[in-house]
Motif scaffolding. Structure first.
Motif, PDB file in Angstrom:
ATOM      1  N   LEU A 137       0.873  -1.175   0.000  1.00 31.68           N
ATOM      2  CA  LEU A 137       0.000   0.000   0.000  1.00 31.68           C
ATOM      3  C   LEU A 137       0.909   1.223   0.000  1.00 31.68           C
ATOM      4  O   LEU A 137       1.508   1.559   1.025  1.00 31.68           O
ATOM      5  CB  LEU A 137      -0.899  -0.025   1.238  1.00 31.68           C
ATOM      6  CG  LEU A 137      -1.714  -1.322   1.402  1.00 31.68           C
ATOM      7  CD1 LEU A 137      -2.272  -1.438   2.815  1.00 31.68           C
ATOM      8  CD2 LEU A 137      -2.827  -1.398   0.369  1.00 31.68           C
ATOM      9  N   TYR A 152     -14.799  -3.243   4.135  1.00 32.58           N
ATOM     10  CA  TYR A 152     -13.849  -2.496   3.302  1.00 32.58           C
ATOM     11  C   TYR A 152     -14.310  -1.056   3.034  1.00 32.58           C
ATOM     12  O   TYR A 152     -13.654  -0.328   2.297  1.00 32.58           O
ATOM     13  CB  TYR A 152     -13.651  -3.198   1.962  1.00 32.58           C
ATOM     14  CG  TYR A 152     -12.769  -4.434   2.024  1.00 32.58           C
ATOM     15  CD1 TYR A 152     -11.419  -4.361   1.676  1.00 32.58           C
ATOM     16  CD2 TYR A 152     -13.281  -5.662   2.406  1.00 32.58           C
ATOM     17  CE1 TYR A 152     -10.607  -5.491   1.714  1.00 32.58           C
ATOM     18  CE2 TYR A 152     -12.476  -6.802   2.445  1.00 32.58           C
ATOM     19  CZ  TYR A 152     -11.146  -6.708   2.105  1.00 32.58           C
ATOM     20  OH  TYR A 152     -10.338  -7.817   2.139  1.00 32.58           O
ATOM     21  N   CYS A 173      -8.722  -2.476  -2.342  1.00 32.30           N
ATOM     22  CA  CYS A 173      -8.227  -3.399  -1.312  1.00 32.30           C
ATOM     23  C   CYS A 173      -8.938  -4.751  -1.400  1.00 32.30           C
ATOM     24  O   CYS A 173      -8.313  -5.807  -1.279  1.00 32.30           O
ATOM     25  CB  CYS A 173      -8.400  -2.801   0.084  1.00 32.30           C
ATOM     26  SG  CYS A 173      -7.235  -1.463   0.427  1.00 32.30           S
ATOM     27  N   THR A 210      -8.496   5.964   3.286  1.00 29.80           N
ATOM     28  CA  THR A 210      -7.746   4.705   3.306  1.00 29.80           C
ATOM     29  C   THR A 210      -7.833   3.914   4.608  1.00 29.80           C
ATOM     30  O   THR A 210      -7.606   2.702   4.601  1.00 29.80           O
ATOM     31  CB  THR A 210      -6.250   4.981   3.015  1.00 29.80           C
ATOM     32  OG1 THR A 210      -5.774   5.979   3.923  1.00 29.80           O
ATOM     33  CG2 THR A 210      -6.052   5.488   1.600  1.00 29.80           C
ATOM     34  N   ILE A 243      -8.003  -0.226   4.656  1.00 32.80           N
ATOM     35  CA  ILE A 243      -6.771  -0.937   5.030  1.00 32.80           C
ATOM     36  C   ILE A 243      -7.041  -1.838   6.232  1.00 32.80           C
ATOM     37  O   ILE A 243      -6.639  -3.009   6.262  1.00 32.80           O
ATOM     38  CB  ILE A 243      -5.633   0.064   5.324  1.00 32.80           C
ATOM     39  CG1 ILE A 243      -5.223   0.784   4.037  1.00 32.80           C
ATOM     40  CG2 ILE A 243      -4.440  -0.644   5.942  1.00 32.80           C
ATOM     41  CD1 ILE A 243      -4.258   1.948   4.244  1.00 32.80           C
ATOM     42  N   LEU A 267      -9.008  -4.778   5.087  1.00 32.35           N
ATOM     43  CA  LEU A 267      -8.162  -5.744   4.372  1.00 32.35           C
ATOM     44  C   LEU A 267      -7.427  -6.644   5.367  1.00 32.35           C
ATOM     45  O   LEU A 267      -7.412  -7.869   5.225  1.00 32.35           O
ATOM     46  CB  LEU A 267      -7.160  -4.995   3.484  1.00 32.35           C
ATOM     47  CG  LEU A 267      -6.106  -5.847   2.781  1.00 32.35           C
ATOM     48  CD1 LEU A 267      -6.743  -6.766   1.754  1.00 32.35           C
ATOM     49  CD2 LEU A 267      -5.044  -4.956   2.111  1.00 32.35           C
ATOM     50  N   TRP A 289       2.789  -1.057   4.298  1.00 36.43           N
ATOM     51  CA  TRP A 289       2.233   0.300   4.194  1.00 36.43           C
ATOM     52  C   TRP A 289       3.394   1.283   4.265  1.00 36.43           C
ATOM     53  O   TRP A 289       4.217   1.217   5.186  1.00 36.43           O
ATOM     54  CB  TRP A 289       1.270   0.547   5.348  1.00 36.43           C
ATOM     55  CG  TRP A 289       0.619   1.919   5.384  1.00 36.43           C
ATOM     56  CD1 TRP A 289      -0.613   2.257   4.924  1.00 36.43           C
ATOM     57  CD2 TRP A 289       1.176   3.125   5.954  1.00 36.43           C
ATOM     58  NE1 TRP A 289      -0.862   3.591   5.158  1.00 36.43           N
ATOM     59  CE2 TRP A 289       0.225   4.148   5.787  1.00 36.43           C
ATOM     60  CE3 TRP A 289       2.386   3.436   6.584  1.00 36.43           C
ATOM     61  CZ2 TRP A 289       0.426   5.459   6.226  1.00 36.43           C
ATOM     62  CZ3 TRP A 289       2.597   4.748   7.014  1.00 36.43           C
ATOM     63  CH2 TRP A 289       1.620   5.747   6.840  1.00 36.43           C
TER      64      TRP A 289
END
Lengths: 436, 79
Positions: A48, A284, A298, A342, A346, A349, A366
């Motif tokens: 990411l 998500y 994601c 995000t 994230i 995910l 990340w």
């Protein structure tokens, strides 16, 4: 045999048939799965990449001393160790503490700011490295450096090395997929194969419901005709290629037509998120406008990992539009917006990969090209800052719940366990089973 | 790649070119600006016959040939 195994084997079998005719002349399939050189902990990497520059002192590297010294200058000695892009003179600029609160996350209690409340809840799975540094302070060279180990374009990026070394578990999808919010500050050299054969470069998927355009045969063209036309084009290309030995771009085009044909069969299912449950979609952030786009990417990344795709890189931020780098003049606005887009996806995910048992074999990284200055740029800004910043990893053999390394008390220089781009990339390669 | 292969635009261009040719040699001249070699001409003629049977007409077969030629490395790359 599980559904996934069936898909994988059926896929590979089919791919092998299609490849046999065409790639013989090129050489054996360059993306055939290969055994790792050393024992691997992870099979896939999801990287990411928060491009544009995320402020470390406002996210994963709390600095109470910085807050206490807000409004004061740095010592001249320390200020002289950094170069800046827009701050005219670092010795005259003033420090600025984070406007966000840090709170402990998970059982481990690793502190994370209120910009990433959902990721904060996953800190038991995350190892933060607070002592990253680089030596270039502008976007494109710094992005190349993080991806390829060189600030100049032209060397193979991480994803290319990984698929070069390991091949792909799925011959019907690209081995190395890149998704972005639009144009990036670095452009395609960030996911280029450099001097490796061009077949190892990243394949770009678009955002939204149509990640790959033109997946269907054109009107009136059956699958048989498509196959025969491609065989015919392949034959002509081989004659053309034979007269021009050593040009890997021609070979890559032949291989990419084959991949395009095979993707037409495998990809529609891979990119169709409609079968995901409402709970997963919510996890998500697909239901909320702000998070839907990054959440989509994601979730797609998870579906690709399930299908054996080796390396997926998702870029957050664009060169024009929503941009972490708007922090030059609007730290609060840019970071609220970009973290807002995000954070939920994230965290979703990570939670989803873990629930499916995939986090053990999937390394999630990340990071970005650099952090931002603890010094204020203008009234509400922070400048580029490669001298100390944070990257984190989860899954794929990484022990979560820890924070490694440290910057100095103001977040200026990485001082403890300093790691540059090469150290990070060597770690990633080692986790997927590649030696130096 | 998939856009060159499958987009409506490319299909339309292939049909336009094909409407102006009645032989393999003409297709080669229009698209690649040269005559086909004997090694190319034979499989191209076989391709036309096979696709004419599949698609129901010679013109459809030539459109398919043209779509193929527009996707060759020779057409797409400057030497």
């Amino acid at each position: 045999m599980t559904r996934r195994e069936t898909l994988l084997r059926a896929g590979r079998g089919f791919g092998a048939v299609a490849l046999a005719g065409l790639l013989d002349a090129v050489e054996s399939n360059p993306l055939a799965p290969k055994r790792p050189a050393v024992p691997a902990k992870a099979k896939s990497i999801i990287y990411l990449f928060m491009h544009g520059g995320v402020s470390h002192v406002d996210t994963f590297d709390p600095k109470p001393e910085l807050t206490r010294h807000t409004g004061q200058p740095l010592s001249v000695e320390l200020a002289r160790t950094i170069k800046t892009s827009f701050i005219h003179d670092p010795t005259k600029a003033i420090l600025r503490g984070s406007p966000w609160q840090f709170r402990p996350g998970g059982k481990c209690g690793t502190p994370v700011s209120d910009l990433f409340p959902n990721v904060r809840d996953r800190m038991d799975d995350i190892a933060v490295i607070r002592s990253c540094f680089g030596d270039v302070f502008d976007h494109a060279p710094a992005i190349y450096l993080r991806n390829s180990g060189s600030q100049f374009p032209g060397r193979p990026c991480l994803g290319s090395w990984v698929v070069y070394g390991l091949g792909s578990e799925n011959q019907n999808l690209p081995a190395f997929v890149v998704m972005s919010d639009g144009s990036t500050k670095s452009g395609p050299p960030a996911y280029s194969a450099g001097f490796l054969p061009a077949v190892y470069q990243g394949t770009v998927f678009r955002g939204g419901d149509d990640p790959i355009l033109y997946l269907r045969n054109p009107e009136g063209v059956s699958s048989e005709t498509q196959r025969e036309t491609l065989d015919f084009v392949g034959k002509l290309d081989q004659m053309h290629d034979a007269a021009r030995p050593g040009d890997s771009t021609l070979e890559a085009r032949i291989a990419s037509y084959e991949l395009a044909f095979r993707m037409q069969i495998a990809a529609p299912d891979a990119v169709d998120l409609s079968k995901e449950s409402p709970a997963t979609r919510k996890l998500y952030g697909l239901e909320a406008k702000l998070t839907a786009d990054f959440g989509h990417k994601c979730l797609l990344a998870r579906r690709l990992v399930e299908r054996g795709v080796r390396f997926i890189q998702i870029y957050s931020g664009t060169n024009v539009g929503d941009d972490w780098d708007s922090a030059h003049t609007d730290l609060v606005g840019s970071h609220e917006r970009m973290a807002g887009k995000t954070d939920r996806p994230i965290a979703g995910l990570l939670e989803d990969l873990k629930a499916l048992g995939l986090l053990e074999s999937t390394l999630v990284v990340w990071g970005g090209e650099f952090g931002r200055t603890p010094l204020s740029q203008g009234q509400n800004g922070r400048d580029h800052h490669p001298y100390g910043f944070a990257v984190w990893m989860a899954g794929g053999g990484v022990r979560g719940g820890q924070a490694l390394g440290a910057t100095d008390e103001f977040g200026v220089q990485a001082v403890d366990k300093r790691v540059d781009a090469h150290d990070i990339n060597a770690t990633l390669l080692r986790l997927v089973g590649l030696d130096q | 790649m998939s856009s060159l292969l499958n987009s409506r635009f490319m299909l339309e261009q292939a049909r336009v070119v094909a409407s102006k040719v009645t032989s393999v040699d003409e297709a080669w001249r229009r698209i690649l600006a040269r005559d086909p070699t004997p090694e190319e001409r034979t499989p191209a003629n076989e391709f036309i016959e096979k696709q004419a049977a599949r698609l129901g007409s010679k013109s459809a077969a030539f459109a398919e040939l043209a779509r193929g030629l527009l996707n060759t490395n020779e057409f797409l790359y400057v030497d």
